[in-house]
Write an enzyme that holds these catalytic residues in place. Structure first.
Site, PDB file in Angstrom:
ATOM      1  N   SER A   1      -3.735   1.635   4.340  1.00  0.00           N
ATOM      2  CA  SER A   1      -2.597   0.733   4.275  1.00  0.00           C
ATOM      3  C   SER A   1      -2.911  -0.526   5.086  1.00  0.00           C
ATOM      4  O   SER A   1      -3.855  -1.248   4.772  1.00  0.00           O
ATOM      5  CB  SER A   1      -1.329   1.434   4.762  1.00  0.00           C
ATOM      6  OG  SER A   1      -0.190   0.643   4.507  1.00  0.00           O
TER       7      SER A   1
ATOM      8  N   ASP B   1       1.155   4.720  -5.986  1.00  0.00           N
ATOM      9  CA  ASP B   1       1.454   4.132  -4.673  1.00  0.00           C
ATOM     10  C   ASP B   1       2.716   3.288  -4.748  1.00  0.00           C
ATOM     11  O   ASP B   1       2.766   2.291  -5.453  1.00  0.00           O
ATOM     12  CB  ASP B   1       0.264   3.288  -4.214  1.00  0.00           C
ATOM     13  CG  ASP B   1       0.354   2.864  -2.760  1.00  0.00           C
ATOM     14  OD1 ASP B   1       1.475   2.691  -2.250  1.00  0.00           O
ATOM     15  OD2 ASP B   1      -0.706   2.687  -2.128  1.00  0.00           O
TER      16      ASP B   1
ATOM     17  N   HIS C   1       1.248   6.693  -1.388  1.00  0.00           N
ATOM     18  CA  HIS C   1       0.647   5.736  -0.458  1.00  0.00           C
ATOM     19  C   HIS C   1      -0.184   6.477   0.597  1.00  0.00           C
ATOM     20  O   HIS C   1       0.367   7.191   1.440  1.00  0.00           O
ATOM     21  CB  HIS C   1       1.735   4.911   0.208  1.00  0.00           C
ATOM     22  CG  HIS C   1       1.220   3.796   1.050  1.00  0.00           C
ATOM     23  ND1 HIS C   1       0.367   2.833   0.553  1.00  0.00           N
ATOM     24  CD2 HIS C   1       1.413   3.480   2.361  1.00  0.00           C
ATOM     25  CE1 HIS C   1       0.077   1.969   1.519  1.00  0.00           C
ATOM     26  NE2 HIS C   1       0.690   2.354   2.617  1.00  0.00           N
TER      27      HIS C   1
END
Length: 542
Positions: A191, A410, A450
């Protein structure tokens, strides 16, 4: 092929005679270490298998009850590094005893707006023998605007400086502690950690030899801004507007997408393998069609709102700057937007960063957010946070390697961002596909959310996910080990095998595995064999 386990054993044997770690050597080292602008604020010698509490940890990072598992006999240090007279970063160092140290270092990044040390990856790294490091990126806590307000140097730490500082300090610390430098330096992050990694490869290409970058938040400001733009497209914050699509309607909308497109990849498994290929018409969910009941079906105004939600985002000049939100992904980042009947975005990063770093205004809210606010942030780019620079020439030319991975489900960073960034690097460096695959390979994981989780076989040794499955510590099943093999033995990852565990508990019963492929190849079922077996999935061209 030389196995990772074998190479660790050889390295460990080669360096064991150089220094014998112990509680005494850990304690004495803290008094002897000397690195400019570095202060050791805590140190302790810890035994493999023990567990420690981390008192004083802020609530948004897990709170004072947060615990860490010690995965090797090691010396743990907590350091403060003054980056400027008005800013500092905290670094955590886990230094395995010399017989266990594999001769390498592993640095880690952050998530969201930083502020939390990545203990999951540090634990994994130390367990594999890496001298492992983490950073808070210059502030403590992942929620709030106060640490950025009137603090330009703190913003610089988060934006671009913290990982470079971590790399420099870790190299010097390893040299002083073990008596020799690390043979190779690695980085793993997901991320924001992926953004930090790509940005570091551009700005400081000498810091690392190999980087494992998951769900990378490159073009970070557009990613965060997209949540505000999409919320407004669906009628927020006017909860009584005819255009407003209520939070409880969205799961039904997403489920309809999955029903429509799931089986088109040949397997009806609840997963849309390649969501960028399709376009969804929400008119099919209109009241009167019978697909949704009267409490969830869409009015004509809501149909227009949902249609807008799945269109790409353009700036105020009309140029598309962010891809469409992907079909089949949870929409909470923009549709979870009210509390007890009052408009309030659950995705707090937008308000925190625009309030503290973009506008430096504690009273600002995203209630009237628009593309003008997005463009203003892009132009300001505080701390050089918007890492979208595709010129990785220096990292490529020095022989650095990147394995990147991204879930096709995601909800936070749409996977099309990684497609766009990969092709951008290829274009900027004017590389053939064979050329770019010499240093940068991107793997898409259908069904992964994610960084981790989801219906797909998502476990590949993901950064920020602890623990690793001890039975699958090889270069096919663990992306970090694959990275080491590539950097040190020249063996590029032709595939990665993802694993799905019962109840998503890593190390429990395996319910499915799937073969993943370097982009632009895609993972396809062979049409014959058991879809839960990795061997039933082949790499094919798009």
């Amino acid at each position: 092929m030389v196995s990772f386990t074998w190479s660790i054993a050889i390295l460990a044997g080669a360096i064991a005679h150089q220094v014998a770690s112990s509680p005494e050597s850990c304690a004495s080292f803290c008094g002897q270490t000397s690195i400019p602008n570095v202060t050791v604020i805590a140190s302790e010698y810890l035994l493999n298998g023990s567990q420690i509490t981390l008192p004083g940890t802020v609530e948004s990072c897990g709170g004072s009850d947060l615990k860490a598992n010690i995965t090797a006999d090691l010396c743990r240090l907590v350091l403060i590094v003054a980056t400027t007279p008005s800013s500092e970063v905290q670094i955590e160092a886990w230094l395995p005893d010399a017989p266990s140290w594999n001769g390498r270092s592993l640095s880690t990044g952050n998530g969201g707006i930083g502020g939390c040390i990545d203990y999951a990856t540090i634990q994994n790294g130390a367990g594999l023998g890496f001298a492992s490091f983490g950073t808070n990126a210059g502030h403590n806590g992942s929620v709030g605007y106060e640490f950025f307000l009137n603090q330009p140097e703190v913003i610089n730490d988060f934006g671009h400086r913290a990982i470079h500082i971590e790399a420099e300090v870790s190299k010097e610390l390893v040299t002083q502690y073990y008596g020799s430098g690390a043979s190779k330096s690695y980085y793993a992050g997901c991320s924001t950690g992926g953004r930090q990694g790509f940005q570091n490869a551009h700005l400081y290409p000498e810091d690392f030899d190999g980087m494992l970058l998951g769900s990378p938040g490159v073009d970070w400001l557009h990613i965060v801004a997209s949540k505000g733009v999409l919320a407004h497209r669906i009628g927020w914050p006017d909860l009584n507007s005819s255009e407003y699509v209520r939070p409880e309607q969205w799961p039904a909308i997403v489920e309809a997408q999955i029903k429509q497109f799931d089986a088109l990849d040949g397997v009806a498994d609840g997963i849309i393998d390649e969501p960028t290929k399709y376009r969804f018409d929400p008119a099919s969910l209109a009241c009167g069609t019978g697909l949704l009941n009267s409490s969830l079906c869409l009015s004509p105004q809501q149909i227009a709102s949902v249609r807008r939600a799945y269109e790409p985002i353009a700036n105020t000049s009309g140029h598309i700057v962010y891809p469409s939100f992907e079909l089949g992904s949870k929409t909470d980042v923009f549709s979870d937007n009210q509390v007890n009947g009052t408009a309030s975005l659950s995705y707090t990063i937008l308000e925190d960063f625009w309030r503290g770093a973009i506008y430096n205004d504690s009273s600002w809210t995203p209630d009237n957010f628009s593309e003008f606010d997005m463009d203003f942030a892009i132009q300001a780019n505080p701390g050089q946070v918007n890492a979208g620079e595709t010129n990785l020439a220096s990292f490529y030319q020095k022989g650095g390697k990147i394995i990147s991975y991204h879930g096709r489900n995601d909800e936070t960073v749409t996977s099309a961002v990684s497609e766009r960034f990969f092709t951008g690097v290829q274009s900027t460096l004017n590389l053939t596909m064979d050329d770019i695959h010499e240093f940068y390979r991107l793997f898409f994981l259908p069904g992964m959310h994610h960084c981790s989780g989801g219906l797909g076989a998502w476990s590949i040794g993901n950064a920020q996910k602890y623990p690793y499955d001890q039975a699958l510590l090889d270069s096919e099943h663990n992306a970090l080990i694959a990275l080491v093999e590539w950097v040190e033995n020249g063996t590029a990852p032709e595939i990665l095998v993802g694993t799905k565990y019962e109840n998503d508990l890593i190390g429990s019963n395996i319910t499915a595995q799937r073969t993943y492929c370097p982009y632009p190849m895609a993972s396809k079922w062979d049409g014959v064999n058991d879809t839960s077996l990795a061997a039933s999935w082949k790499c094919v061209s798009y």
